[in-house]
Scaffold this motif. Structure first.
Motif, short mmCIF file in Angstrom:
data_model
loop_
_atom_site.label_atom_id
_atom_site.label_comp_id
_atom_site.label_asym_id
_atom_site.label_seq_id
_atom_site.Cartn_x
_atom_site.Cartn_y
_atom_site.Cartn_z
N PRO A 69 -5.53 41.86 15.94
CA PRO A 69 -6.49 42.91 15.61
C PRO A 69 -6.19 43.55 14.27
O PRO A 69 -5.05 43.49 13.80
CB PRO A 69 -6.31 43.92 16.74
CG PRO A 69 -5.37 43.32 17.73
CD PRO A 69 -4.76 42.13 17.14
N GLY A 70 -7.17 44.12 13.74
CA GLY A 70 -8.47 44.56 14.21
C GLY A 70 -8.47 46.10 14.27
O GLY A 70 -7.99 46.76 13.37
N HIS A 71 -8.96 46.62 15.34
CA HIS A 71 -8.98 48.08 15.55
C HIS A 71 -8.09 48.39 16.76
O HIS A 71 -8.35 47.88 17.85
CB HIS A 71 -10.40 48.55 15.85
CG HIS A 71 -11.36 48.45 14.70
ND1 HIS A 71 -12.03 49.53 14.17
CD2 HIS A 71 -11.78 47.38 13.98
CE1 HIS A 71 -12.83 49.14 13.18
NE2 HIS A 71 -12.70 47.83 13.04
N LEU A 72 -7.09 49.22 16.55
CA LEU A 72 -6.18 49.60 17.65
C LEU A 72 -5.74 51.04 17.47
O LEU A 72 -5.36 51.43 16.37
CB LEU A 72 -4.89 48.76 17.61
CG LEU A 72 -4.89 47.27 17.95
CD1 LEU A 72 -3.48 46.71 17.77
CD2 LEU A 72 -5.39 47.01 19.36
N PRO A 73 -5.73 51.82 18.56
CA PRO A 73 -5.12 53.15 18.42
C PRO A 73 -3.62 52.99 18.16
O PRO A 73 -3.01 52.02 18.60
CB PRO A 73 -5.38 53.83 19.77
CG PRO A 73 -5.89 52.78 20.69
CD PRO A 73 -6.30 51.59 19.89
N LEU A 74 -3.07 53.94 17.42
CA LEU A 74 -1.63 53.94 17.07
C LEU A 74 -0.73 53.56 18.23
O LEU A 74 0.21 52.81 18.07
CB LEU A 74 -1.22 55.36 16.66
CG LEU A 74 -1.23 55.78 15.20
CD1 LEU A 74 -0.70 57.20 15.08
CD2 LEU A 74 -0.40 54.84 14.36
N ASN A 75 -1.04 54.10 19.40
CA ASN A 75 -0.14 53.93 20.54
C ASN A 75 -0.30 52.59 21.24
O ASN A 75 0.36 52.33 22.24
CB ASN A 75 -0.31 55.07 21.55
CG ASN A 75 -1.75 55.23 21.99
OD1 ASN A 75 -2.66 55.16 21.17
ND2 ASN A 75 -1.98 55.42 23.27
N GLU A 76 -1.18 51.72 20.74
CA GLU A 76 -1.29 50.38 21.34
C GLU A 76 -0.77 49.28 20.40
O GLU A 76 -0.79 48.11 20.75
CB GLU A 76 -2.75 50.09 21.72
CG GLU A 76 -3.23 51.00 22.85
CD GLU A 76 -4.63 50.68 23.35
OE1 GLU A 76 -5.12 49.55 23.13
OE2 GLU A 76 -5.24 51.57 23.96
N ILE A 77 -0.33 49.67 19.22
CA ILE A 77 0.06 48.67 18.22
C ILE A 77 1.33 47.93 18.63
O ILE A 77 1.38 46.69 18.63
CB ILE A 77 0.21 49.32 16.83
CG1 ILE A 77 -1.16 49.79 16.33
CG2 ILE A 77 0.84 48.34 15.84
CD1 ILE A 77 -1.13 50.57 15.03
N GLU A 78 2.35 48.67 19.01
CA GLU A 78 3.62 48.03 19.36
C GLU A 78 3.43 47.05 20.52
O GLU A 78 3.95 45.94 20.49
CB GLU A 78 4.65 49.11 19.71
CG GLU A 78 6.05 48.55 19.75
CD GLU A 78 7.09 49.61 20.13
OE1 GLU A 78 6.77 50.81 20.08
OE2 GLU A 78 8.21 49.22 20.48
N SER A 79 2.67 47.46 21.52
CA SER A 79 2.43 46.58 22.66
C SER A 79 1.69 45.32 22.25
O SER A 79 1.94 44.23 22.76
CB SER A 79 1.60 47.29 23.74
OG SER A 79 2.25 48.45 24.16
N ASN A 80 0.75 45.45 21.34
CA ASN A 80 0.01 44.27 20.88
C ASN A 80 0.94 43.28 20.18
O ASN A 80 0.80 42.07 20.37
CB ASN A 80 -1.14 44.68 19.95
CG ASN A 80 -2.44 44.85 20.69
OD1 ASN A 80 -3.23 43.92 20.78
ND2 ASN A 80 -2.67 46.03 21.26
#
Lengths: 428, 428
Positions: free
Chosen positions: A268-279
């Motif tokens: 991605p793409g578009h991700l909120p800050l708090n979902e980046i590490e998990s991605n």
């Protein structure tokens, strides 16, 4: 003929690995081991001349890609070459030609001729344009024609290619079933889904992935497994459609490695800050540590006109978490095709993100230029300050716009310059 | 006369707390409780008219400050009012007037008259300039004169003030002993240290902190405890000098609360990505949860010309970790006094960072505008897309620069627009 992966597995250091290692400033053995495992990709088409092979992946410095290319509204070989020069001037590591405005073959050829860094493309665009030239729609393309375009561009010397191989019937079914706010925002993804619908057939690049692997082997193309289902807004982030595709890509990573073909995975793409590490973690887990190539990610949907900043925030965080390759986003994202100034701004924004992540990840030597800059500031040595800036031309332009009355300081603080005051020179 | 803290502690909701809560979109009781504990500050000088009080602190949306103000090289009331209007147009939450170029009193007066948001200053600059007007050096100022300037600006209606109260003999001793690459980069910090050296005396603002508290009580000034020892480069980040000062500020936070005076604490500066979260935690622990006001932090020293981007990366991470108030950094940081365009870019960069953090922190309603934007994109509704952008004027200018041949799309993808292709409209 052995591929890079096969050579690396045999314990030998290829010329390309050696060159990439020199450029990276690490021992060739580090690159060789990463290539053997598939955690590092070395980009260089077997036929390509005049470029230094580039290593991307685990433990290495974060790399930056600049997308250039025409659209029907803005199609000119000359403008694309100007964008190329701008991207190179501010030190992009790679370039992708995403042209969809004719003459695309000519544009690609000229860019290849003038580009000393690895060049990537998205061959499905070329295939679709060829259909249009013949008065057909892209949905009427034969599977054969997709592969023909891949081979044609491979023979031209393209070093890496985005292939939307995870956009298959399963992903399309999950998308239909679970829904989305913004659907598919990847051009390649949207074209593929329309083709599948019209032909009631599986995506040929997925169905006949072995044919792609054959071409990639032959030319030593790095396949960049595209994220056709990437979220186009925060609300769609990390959803089932995205994860279904990622899981498919993980399987194809393993098949590619078995075939001796280097791959990267796009994200991605578009991700909120708090979902980046998990991605990043998910990609590394599901795709067995394949190099992760992210577009942004953008941490808000509201930054139109400033998406390079939203992308730099997301890119820094992603790279710190382990993403290896940042595709730039320019200020004109969501609004227009980038112009020359946008290209510059986009590359620099991504370089800031990548460099900040290198330092945070403790990449050897990465903080050294920052220390040089700090010392130049201490010494009020403006020439070195300008030279150490990521974009010296831009830094100089700010300083020259309003020259300070006293050479030693700048117009921000003037005689109140903290550094000068600390040297005991008091404002008068 | 009770102060905001005292009123809040008594359980009553002041007019200011009510107004701040309305603006924030939360119940007044949330703000009251935060003010009583000292985890939220409500900014408004008792004498100030025509502004909405602003709440900053734990659990609330991240706020953004724009620094304007003259230097000797660029001193003009007119330019400062233009910068003020630019900052307000792109919705800064507060403004600080950091003028060090005459006529500073006139500039402050005019800004106060035209600024509908809380205004902050750094009174030590005004004091130093008054010394210069009388042909003296700032080191020759009497302690009395520092407090006179604070009171004068308080009486003018300034809402919050940076006071470098942690730059005391102890901090100066630690700095001398442990050394630093770049020394002191805070103007207020550097002036204070020079004053202490020359006079062989303790910093009057620290030594007679009670006098500051008295003035703050009288006018309901929020004291922003300045970080004169903030690191000016990555190499100096989180060092003993910085932490010594922070520890002092923590003690002063508690004294302020006892005196019924609202405070915030200022923070770095330059920090590598991987030290940001710890810095926020340290401030929250050592300063008992006082609102944290950070300058950047910049995640690399090399971004001269693009420091707003380095600051947005650091600011997003800091705010996500709990920082409450982001002081913008503009593209001209380290090079020149910001001009009007720099002010716009700086505010927007910080707003992107703050908004991304609001979403990551789960602040109620913060992702709603992003969802609206996503829906507008889905519907190819360009008017709404432009309206929802953080800077609609800028977004429109990108779209208008090269109008697309077809209204529905943009020049980036043209007929290859993924959203349109997904609606079954094929490129022709």
């Amino acid at each position: 003929m052995l591929t890079q992966i096969e050579t690396a597995r045999s314990g030998r250091i290829s010329r390309e690995v050696r060159a990439a290692a020199r450029q990276e400033g690490v021992s060739p053995e580090i690159i060789r081991r990463g290539v053997a495992k598939g955690t590092i990709a070395v980009l260089k088409n077997r036929l390509r001349r005049g470029i230094t092979p580039l290593a991307i992946g685990q433990g290495l410095k974060v790399k930056v890609n600049a997308n250039i290319g025409s659209s029907r509204d803005l199609a000119s070989v000359k403008i694309e070459l100007k964008k190329l020069r701008a991207a190179l001037e501010v030190k992009t590591d790679t370039v992708m030609d995403l042209s969809t405005g004719e003459p695309v073959d000519k544009i690609r050829e000229e860019i290849l001729k003038n580009c000393p860094v690895p060049l990537g493309t998205v061959p499905i665009y070329g295939a679709a344009l060829k259909a249009l030239r013949r008065g057909k729609s892209f949905v009427e393309l034969e599977p054969e024609e997709f592969f023909a375009e891949v081979e044609l561009q491979a023979a031209q010397g393209v070093d890496f290619m985005t292939v939307h191989v995870g956009v298959n019937r399963e992903a399309a079914r999950v998308l239909r079933k679970t829904g989305r706010v913004l659907g598919v925002v990847s051009r390649g993804g949207a074209l593929t889904i329309e083709w599948m619908k019209y032909n009631r057939r599986e995506n040929p690049l997925f169905e006949s992935y072995d044919r792609l692997l054959e071409i990639a082997r032959k030319y030593e193309i790095v396949l960049s497994l595209g994220d056709g289902m990437r979220p186009g807004c925060l609300a769609d982030a990390t959803d089932r459609s995205q994860l279904t595709e990622l899981s498919t890509l993980g399987k194809l990573v393993r098949r590619s490695r078995e075939a001796g073909v280097q791959v990267m995975v796009e994200g991605p793409g578009h991700l909120p800050l708090n979902e980046i590490e998990s991605n990043v973690l998910l990609e590394k887990k599901l795709c067995s540590g394949a190099p992760f190539y992210v577009l942004g990610p953008l941490v808000t949907d509201l930054a139109a006109g400033y998406d390079h900043i939203a992308g730099a925030i997301g890119g820094a965080l992603a790279a710190w978490a382990g993403a290896d390759f940042l595709c730039y986003v320019t200020p004109s994202e969501h609004l227009a095709l980038p112009d020359i100034e946008d290209v510059r701004e986009g590359v620099i924004a991504s370089r800031i993100a990548g460099h900040a992540a290198d330092i945070a990840r403790g990449i050897t030597g990465s903080a050294r230029p920052d220390l040089k800059m700090a010392r130049a500031r201490k010494n009020l040595d403006w020439d070195t300050q300008i030279r150490m800036a990521l974009d010296p031309a831009k830094a100089r332009s700010f300083r020259d716009k309003h020259p300070p009355a006293e050479e030693e300081v700048c117009t921000m603080c003037g005689e109140f310059c903290a550094i000068r005051v600390s040297q005991g020179k008091r404002p008068k």
